[in-house]
Design a protein around this motif. Structure first.
Motif, mmCIF file in Angstrom:
data_model
loop_
_atom_site.group_PDB
_atom_site.id
_atom_site.type_symbol
_atom_site.label_atom_id
_atom_site.label_comp_id
_atom_site.label_asym_id
_atom_site.label_seq_id
_atom_site.Cartn_x
_atom_site.Cartn_y
_atom_site.Cartn_z
ATOM 1 N N UNK A 24 -3.786 5.068 8.192
ATOM 2 C CA UNK A 24 -4.644 5.919 7.578
ATOM 3 C C UNK A 24 -5.996 5.365 7.388
ATOM 4 N N UNK A 25 -6.208 4.452 6.557
ATOM 5 C CA UNK A 25 -7.358 3.778 6.080
ATOM 6 C C UNK A 25 -7.979 3.078 7.274
ATOM 7 N N UNK A 59 0.810 -1.181 0.133
ATOM 8 C CA UNK A 59 0.174 0.054 0.009
ATOM 9 C C UNK A 59 0.761 1.250 0.043
ATOM 10 N N UNK A 60 1.757 1.199 0.978
ATOM 11 C CA UNK A 60 2.854 2.281 0.868
ATOM 12 C C UNK A 60 3.597 2.698 -0.430
ATOM 13 N N UNK A 61 3.781 1.625 -1.097
ATOM 14 C CA UNK A 61 4.404 1.769 -2.536
ATOM 15 C C UNK A 61 3.715 2.425 -3.544
ATOM 16 N N UNK A 62 2.345 1.917 -3.503
ATOM 17 C CA UNK A 62 1.478 2.643 -4.396
ATOM 18 C C UNK A 62 1.280 4.089 -4.028
ATOM 19 N N UNK A 117 -8.753 7.803 -0.772
ATOM 20 C CA UNK A 117 -7.621 8.591 -0.913
ATOM 21 C C UNK A 117 -7.476 8.555 -2.493
ATOM 22 N N UNK A 118 -7.974 7.691 -3.227
ATOM 23 C CA UNK A 118 -7.754 7.709 -4.495
ATOM 24 C C UNK A 118 -8.934 7.684 -5.333
ATOM 25 N N UNK A 119 -9.118 7.995 -6.645
ATOM 26 C CA UNK A 119 -10.224 7.625 -7.412
ATOM 27 C C UNK A 119 -9.831 7.100 -8.716
ATOM 28 N N UNK A 120 -10.493 6.224 -9.380
ATOM 29 C CA UNK A 120 -10.126 5.591 -10.511
ATOM 30 C C UNK A 120 -11.252 6.037 -11.753
ATOM 31 N N UNK A 132 -7.667 1.590 -1.366
ATOM 32 C CA UNK A 132 -7.591 2.824 -1.483
ATOM 33 C C UNK A 132 -8.820 3.801 -1.957
ATOM 34 N N UNK A 133 -9.341 3.181 -2.828
ATOM 35 C CA UNK A 133 -10.623 4.014 -3.254
ATOM 36 C C UNK A 133 -11.876 3.830 -2.327
ATOM 37 N N UNK A 134 -11.758 2.591 -1.785
ATOM 38 C CA UNK A 134 -12.973 2.823 -0.615
ATOM 39 C C UNK A 134 -12.754 3.604 0.485
#
Ligand SMILES: [Zn+2]
Length: 410
Positions: free
Chosen positions: A395-396, A20-23, A61-64, A56-58
């Motif tokens: 964070x999640x 997760x950290x790498x992404x 933090x990010x969106x696709x 991450x999307x849930x």
């Protein structure tokens, strides 16, 4: 020892956190990336990326986004975008003649920033802290929305607790600045304090002039002169975090008294006061006075030209020593040195040619800062975002936790 089932579970959780950290780090540093880019940059499998992106999307933090079809063959890869508003950090900067604040989102977008010039001179710590609090109160977001506060200060500061050993040009010595800031801003938001040039180096390395270099010397010219070093991609801060104070490197045995108490420090030959003094101007004129000298030199005024040339010569003398010791790929000139650089380039490079060893001299390039005066403030925000980049899983988990549990742990 044969690992039991619990060990295997623990290990897979450790792997999940690291992946997760790498992404998250890739997205923060590079901006929106396709899933295929993420596969290429992280070395993770396509299916691992899909699962972690889903998490991450849930968490928001990010969106696709559906990819744009560009007429290339094959199935296009969705674009993963960092949501700047999802995690915001506050970067603060405290220098001799200004204070500044910026809200920076995940992905590096500066959402809002303010800088206030202030008259030079020694001020009480409590007054400056109160001014910082007022500046932050004027921002559109409440401070407790930030996941952390990073503070860049023009002084020698211990990273672990923000204890400021000395800030010669602010007239401060042995100030528990970290504790004062925690008392002023409240304990709900973590606060990290670091030297402004160290943070300028961090920002230039992540987003500015030194993105492609892993051995960088950042020199910040203000009233004082600071240095931030990155060696093999990592900050070089010394045992307690006090390192990098290139401004107090002795260069002139017969030199002037320095604000630190020594004499002949590099700062006394290349700092703001040295430039103004050589140009025959009052030394407390701040940024406007520096700009007036630079404009006069650019217009060919002899006194200003001579002053700028002499500062350039001393810059080259100090840099030659640093280049010999550190063998940097890049020297980034920050603060007012960025504006000074075009005018001093010739004498500076001439001294480097004359005094640096030919091998390190032949690989080093000297360039102006890309982020300008805001580099340390941006670096402060990067410092405050670092826990998110290092462990997005926590964070999640905090996002998923019920509100009362989060309040109880605050
Ligand atoms: Zn000094």
């Amino acid at each position: 020892v044969i690992p039991g089932r619990d060990d295997v579970g623990l290990r897979s959780e450790t792997v999940r956190r690291a992946n997760l950290s790498a992404i998250v780090r890739e997205l923060h540093l590079r901006g929106p990336l396709s899933r295929s880019d993420l596969v290429a940059h992280t070395g993770l499998t396509r299916s691992a990326i899909r699962a972690l992106i889903g998490e991450l999307a849930a968490g928001g933090l990010i969106s696709e986004e559906a990819p744009e079809r560009l007429g290339t063959p094959g199935r296009p890869s969705p674009v993963v975008r960092p949501n700047a508003e999802a995690a915001v950090a506050l970067g603060l900067e405290l220098t001799v003649d200004s204070i500044a604040a910026a809200l920076v989102g995940f992905g590096g977008a500066v959402l809002e920033s303010r800088r206030i010039d202030r008259p030079r001179g020694h001020k009480a710590v409590d007054d400056v802290v109160a001014d910082l609090v007022r500046l932050v109160d004027g921002l559109s977001e409440p401070v407790d929305r930030a996941i952390g506060i990073g503070v860049a200060v023009a002084g020698v500061v211990r990273r672990s607790d923000g204890f400021l050993s000395t800030a010669p040009n602010l007239g401060w010595r042995d100030v528990p600045l970290g504790d004062r800031l925690v008392a002023a801003f409240g304990r709900s938001v973590p606060i990290s304090v670091a030297n402004e040039a160290d943070l300028g180096a961090l920002a230039e390395h992540r987003r500015g002039a030194a993105v492609d270099a892993d051995d960088v010397l950042f020199i910040s010219g203000e009233v004082g002169v600071g240095g931030g070093l990155i060696v093999d991609g990592r900050p070089l801060t010394g045992f307690a975090g006090y390192g990098g104070e290139v401004g107090h490197m002795p260069v002139n045995a017969d030199g002037r008294l320095c604000a630190c108490g020594s004499t002949g420090c590099w700062e006394t030959e290349v700092g703001e006061d040295a430039l103004l003094r050589r140009a025959g101007r009052p030394v407390d004129g701040g940024r406007e006075a520096v700009d007036a000298v630079l404009a006069a030199a650019a217009a060919g005024d002899p006194e200003a030209t001579a002053a700028v040339g002499e500062v350039g010569r001393w810059l080259g003398i100090g840099l030659a020593g640093l280049v010999n010791v550190l063998d940097p790929r890049l020297v980034v000139m920050g603060g007012h040195f960025a504006r000074l650089f075009p005018l001093v380039r010739e004498p500076l490079e001439r001294e480097l040619d004359r005094r640096a060893l030919s091998a390190p001299r032949s690989v080093v390039r000297v360039v102006p800062s890309a982020l300008g005066v805001d580099a340390p403030m941006c670096g402060a925000a990067e410092l405050a975002l670092e826990p998110l980049l290092a462990d997005p899983a926590s964070w999640l988990a905090a996002q998923a936790a019920p509100v009362h549990a989060r309040l109880a742990s605050a």
